[in-house]
Design an enzyme around this catalytic site. Structure first.
Site, PDB file in Angstrom:
ATOM      1  N   ASP A 135      17.679  54.988  38.126  1.00 20.87           N
ATOM      2  CA  ASP A 135      16.342  54.435  37.866  1.00 20.87           C
ATOM      3  C   ASP A 135      15.336  54.935  38.892  1.00 20.87           C
ATOM      4  O   ASP A 135      14.185  55.219  38.575  1.00 20.87           O
ATOM      5  CB  ASP A 135      16.366  52.900  37.916  1.00 20.87           C
ATOM      6  CG  ASP A 135      17.149  52.330  36.743  1.00 20.87           C
ATOM      7  OD1 ASP A 135      17.431  53.092  35.797  1.00 20.87           O
ATOM      8  OD2 ASP A 135      17.500  51.138  36.793  1.00 20.87           O
ATOM      9  N   LYS A 154      36.741  66.295  10.960  1.00 27.28           N
ATOM     10  CA  LYS A 154      35.524  66.289  10.153  1.00 27.28           C
ATOM     11  C   LYS A 154      34.817  64.964  10.421  1.00 27.28           C
ATOM     12  O   LYS A 154      35.306  63.902  10.024  1.00 27.28           O
ATOM     13  CB  LYS A 154      35.881  66.433   8.675  1.00 27.28           C
ATOM     14  CG  LYS A 154      34.685  66.669   7.780  1.00 27.28           C
ATOM     15  CD  LYS A 154      35.167  67.059   6.388  1.00 27.28           C
ATOM     16  CE  LYS A 154      34.043  67.488   5.477  1.00 27.28           C
ATOM     17  NZ  LYS A 154      32.968  66.531   5.363  1.00 27.28           N
TER      18      LYS A 154
HETATM   19  S1  IVH Z   1      31.842  73.230   9.939  1.00 25.27           S
HETATM   20  C1  IVH Z   1      30.134  76.398   6.747  1.00 25.27           C
HETATM   21  N1  IVH Z   1      32.877  71.285  11.299  1.00 25.27           N
HETATM   22  O1  IVH Z   1      31.053  68.658   6.745  1.00 25.27           O
HETATM   23  C2  IVH Z   1      30.150  74.965   7.027  1.00 25.27           C
HETATM   24  N2  IVH Z   1      31.517  70.750   9.420  1.00 25.27           N
HETATM   25  O2  IVH Z   1      31.149  69.762   3.834  1.00 25.27           O
HETATM   26  C3  IVH Z   1      30.460  74.737   8.437  1.00 25.27           C
HETATM   27  N3  IVH Z   1      31.239  68.326   9.092  1.00 25.27           N
HETATM   28  O3  IVH Z   1      27.812  69.646   6.094  1.00 25.27           O
HETATM   29  C4  IVH Z   1      30.669  73.319   8.689  1.00 25.27           C
HETATM   30  N4  IVH Z   1      32.459  67.687  10.798  1.00 25.27           N
HETATM   31  O4  IVH Z   1      28.110  68.070   7.995  1.00 25.27           O
HETATM   32  C5  IVH Z   1      32.112  71.614  10.236  1.00 25.27           C
HETATM   33  N5  IVH Z   1      33.839  69.663  12.636  1.00 25.27           N
HETATM   34  C6  IVH Z   1      33.080  69.996  11.597  1.00 25.27           C
HETATM   35  C7  IVH Z   1      32.475  69.032  10.775  1.00 25.27           C
HETATM   36  C8  IVH Z   1      31.700  69.445   9.692  1.00 25.27           C
HETATM   37  C9  IVH Z   1      31.718  67.291   9.788  1.00 25.27           C
HETATM   38  C10 IVH Z   1      30.405  68.219   7.888  1.00 25.27           C
HETATM   39  C11 IVH Z   1      29.142  69.009   7.967  1.00 25.27           C
HETATM   40  C12 IVH Z   1      29.053  69.780   6.704  1.00 25.27           C
HETATM   41  C13 IVH Z   1      30.107  69.167   5.855  1.00 25.27           C
HETATM   42  C14 IVH Z   1      30.722  70.252   5.019  1.00 25.27           C
END
Ligand code: IVH
Length: 692
Positions: free
Chosen positions: A52, A130
């Site tokens: 702070d 994911k």
């Molecule tokens: S890689 C070419 N890594 O999943 C796409 N996506 O259906 C590259 N998502 O819109 C995406 N965790 O919002 C990637 N570790 C991860 C992820 C991830 C969540 C989501 C992302 C994307 C969707 C794809």
């Protein structure tokens, strides 16, 4: 705890140059590092007070020299006017989607395609969790955040830069790092997921419920809703998180996914957790198995895993077909859903009198357990979804929540079905008319002696998340309330005097009685926060109970606090504060608390107390000297620290209090000499414990 010496490159204010611009740069750097340590690594390197102090110094300097304010300053996270409409901006490269599957066979197919296209060259996979949140693209120019875009349609997204800036883990300025060509990484794009932790989600929903506001279905919806808010001052109140999983830059060549993640981390970004480099498909499946099993233990929601070819040159060679890259694939974990027949809807009267409609279901297996009941929330929920008795309904279980009915199968609705009519009276023998307050979704039974409420209060007390009493499940509570052995929660602790009566009950033998009494005895060890949750204050869920325990430290303090004191606790709104104050003022409740105290339940919080402005110990420096009447010196030190005070070894002008006991020597003299206030053990206790 103070470790500012870690900033070996920085100077203390005394030795620093007189140039305000240099001092400003230093301060920003220190704050940035402290933010990273605190938010990303969860390993603070500065204590709150020191932090702070730096922040205030920076704000003051910037106020004196407004020309030196830059948008990447930590003081500028929340700024600008509310936006009416977000402008649309095109992505530098499209944000692709992922092909996904619930089927392991298709993972094999994906790998086969990769192998064929790479014509026998070796390759590795990078596996990520994911994250179930909202995809975000962040653009940095000259190391500073300039744009935050939603995915939108993949080609262009909404400019929500103002909102993204409020997320504490998103760096406004990235640390300078060099690529292998010696070039500094200054212009780049980071992609990742904005999300919210389960705990924060539950707390916000608890708070919304208290305020009579609509609940969010899951953390993803809450995140999406938050990012769309037009006023960044509202966004900053919702604790959003970010996890990066992609980096692109024109400044030089990146080699692999693993490489990108390392650079991101060095630049100060939080990256997706638990990722793993896998050199075989076997390793990939091991990753999928492991996290399918362990995902419940994560503090956030994940709906699967993403499998990516690690080498970026190979990713480029593989390319994309339409919206889908050929180098990445998502394996999704089964959503925890099932279909079954809704046999009936009945009302459950909760401990606070809330009448919750519950679905009586044809038993069905869901995520490993048999479900025969699920919540229907309230009258509006049933009406909105138009759920009717006899329907084939969809039952869902997500994260920490109780199973709920989320819809019905239209084609399977019986021809003769009629909309559900919400009952007007309490289902117990007293048939009290149910009442609904303006602006609230719930109906209430307001008869305190309602046996359903008594039962509900005791069931809640004994439940797993509260006192977790073995042997005192719902059926047992029902039976013991029925025969009059239990009328209040405190009666539970007097059951040991009723051994004979217990043994006289149907289905109760020695062993069962012993187990129950042991379970009850063991529950006296539960921490104070559980007791607080267990007594069942309206709107006080598990998370709110924890916050109250941490902020107030003891039942005594809570009992003498006012509504205003509760409002001051971050995250507690007016309505909850009012309900807590009312609960503690009610003589029956006060008597119950005293009763429980006599029975030996914990009435004190044992961890650190976040006592901001709640006790006069917070932030003060103490020196202890002499022999105290009841406490050891270490105990006194511990107590002071738990309430946010500091204990120093010697008396100086900075000392706020000297805690002196018998035979205090030179330190006491020094205190008197400097005019430092000297207090006794009793006075210290009085600072923490209000008079009762
Ligand atoms: S890689 C070419 N890594 O999943 C796409 N996506 O259906 C590259 N998502 O819109 C995406 N965790 O919002 C990637 N570790 C991860 C992820 C991830 C969540 C989501 C992302 C994307 C969707 C794809």
């Amino acid at each position: 705890m103070q470790q500012h010496d870690l900033f070996s490159h920085s100077h203390s204010p005394e030795t620093s140059t007189n140039q305000p611009s240099e001092r400003i740069t230093q301060l920003r750097e220190q704050i940035r590092r402290a933010d990273f340590a605190y938010y990303v690594e969860a390993a603070p390197i500065l204590d709150d007070r020191e932090y702070d102090r730096l922040f205030e110094e920076l704000s003051a300097l910037e106020q004196q020299h407004p020309d030196l304010i830059t948008p990447d300053s930590p003081t500028q996270r929340v700024g600008g006017e509310p936006t009416k409409e977000f402008r649309t901006v095109q992505h530098v490269q499209p944000m692709l989607s992922l092909q996904n599957t619930y089927n392991r066979e298709e993972v094999l197919d994906f790998d086969r395609r990769v192998r064929e296209l790479l014509e026998g060259k070796p390759y590795e996979y990078w596996c990520d969790l994911k994250y179930d949140g909202v995809a975000m693209s962040l653009r940095y120019q000259d190391g500073a955040l300039v744009l935050g875009l939603t995915r939108g349609d993949g080609i262009s997204g909404d400019d929500i830069t103002q909102n993204v800036r409020t997320i504490p883990v998103v760096p406004l300025r990235a640390n300078a790092v060099k690529l292998s060509n010696g070039q500094e990484l200054r212009n780049f794009e980071v992609r990742g997921e904005v999300f919210m932790t389960n705990t924060d989600f539950l707390r916000i929903n608890e708070e919304r419920e208290a305020a009579g506001e609509k609940l969010y279905a899951n953390p993803r919806n809450l995140t999406a809703g938050t990012l769309k808010l037009q006023d960044p001052r509202e966004v900053v109140k919702r604790p959003l998180q970010f996890a990066a999983y992609f980096l692109a830059s024109e400044d030089g060549v990146l080699f692999s996914q693993a490489d990108s993640m390392r650079l991101l981390r060095e630049m100060g970004f939080p990256t997706a957790l638990h990722s793993r480099l896998c050199s075989s498909l076997e390793d990939v499946f091991a990753f999928l198995d492991e996290w399918e099993e362990r995902r419940e233990t994560l503090p956030f929601q994940t709906d699967g895993a993403v499998i990516k070819v690690n080498n970026l040159q190979q990713q480029f060679e593989l390319g994309a077909v339409g919206r889908f890259p050929r180098w990445a694939f998502a394996y999704k974990y089964e959503a925890k859903k099932a279909q079954t027949r809704l046999n009936a809807i009945f009302l459950q009267i909760g401990r606070t009198g809330v009448a919750t409609p519950v679905a009586d279901l044809e038993p069905v297996l869901l995520a490993g357990s048999t479900i025969s009941r699920a919540t229907l929330h309230n009258a509006d929920y049933i009406a909105e979804l138009d759920i009717r008795t006899g329907d084939t309904v969809v039952v869902e279980k997500g994260g920490d929540v109780i199973p709920k009915v989320s819809g019905f199968v239209t084609e399977m609705r019986p021809a003769e079905s009629t909309p559900f009519a919400f009952p007007h009276e309490c289902p117990c023998s007293h048939k009290q008319a149910l009442k609904r307050y303006d602006g609230e979704a719930a109906y209430y039974c307001e008869f305190a002696g309602c046996p359903s409420q008594v039962r509900g209060r005791i069931e809640h007390w004994a439940s797993r998340k509260a006192m977790d009493i073995e042997g005192l499940g719902e059926k047992v509570v029902d039976q013991l309330v029925e025969v009059g052995l239990l009328t209040t929660v405190a009666d539970v602790y007097r059951l040991h005097t009723q051994r004979e009566r217990l043994l006289g009950l149907e289905r109760w033998a020695e062993k069962r009685v012993d187990n129950l009494l042991q379970g009850i005895e063991a529950s006296k060890e539960r921490p104070f926060a559980k007791v607080l949750f267990g007594v069942g204050v309206r709107f006080v869920g598990e998370e709110t109970a924890k916050m109250l325990a941490e902020h107030f430290g003891s039942m005594e303090r809570l009992m003498s606090a006012t509504k205003d004191d509760f409002v001051q606790v971050f995250g507690i709104g007016e309505r909850t504060a009012g309900a807590i104050a009312a609960w503690f003022q009610n003589p029956d409740n006060r008597a119950l608390v005293r009763d429980l105290e006599r029975e030996g339940l914990k009435m004190q919080h044992e961890g650190r107390i976040i006592a901001d402005a709640v006790t006069p110990v917070q932030g003060k420096t103490f020196v202890i000297t002499g022999t105290l009447p009841t406490m050891k010196r270490d105990e006194a030190k511990d107590l002071i620290q738990r309430y946010g005070g500091k204990v120093a070894g010697s008396v100086s002008k900075k000392t706020d209090f000297v805690l002196a006991g018998e035979e205090a020597g030179s330190k006491l003299e020094k205190a008197q000499e400097l005019g430092v206030k000297v207090i006794t053990e009793a006075e210290l206790l009085a600072m923490i414990q209000p008079a009762t």
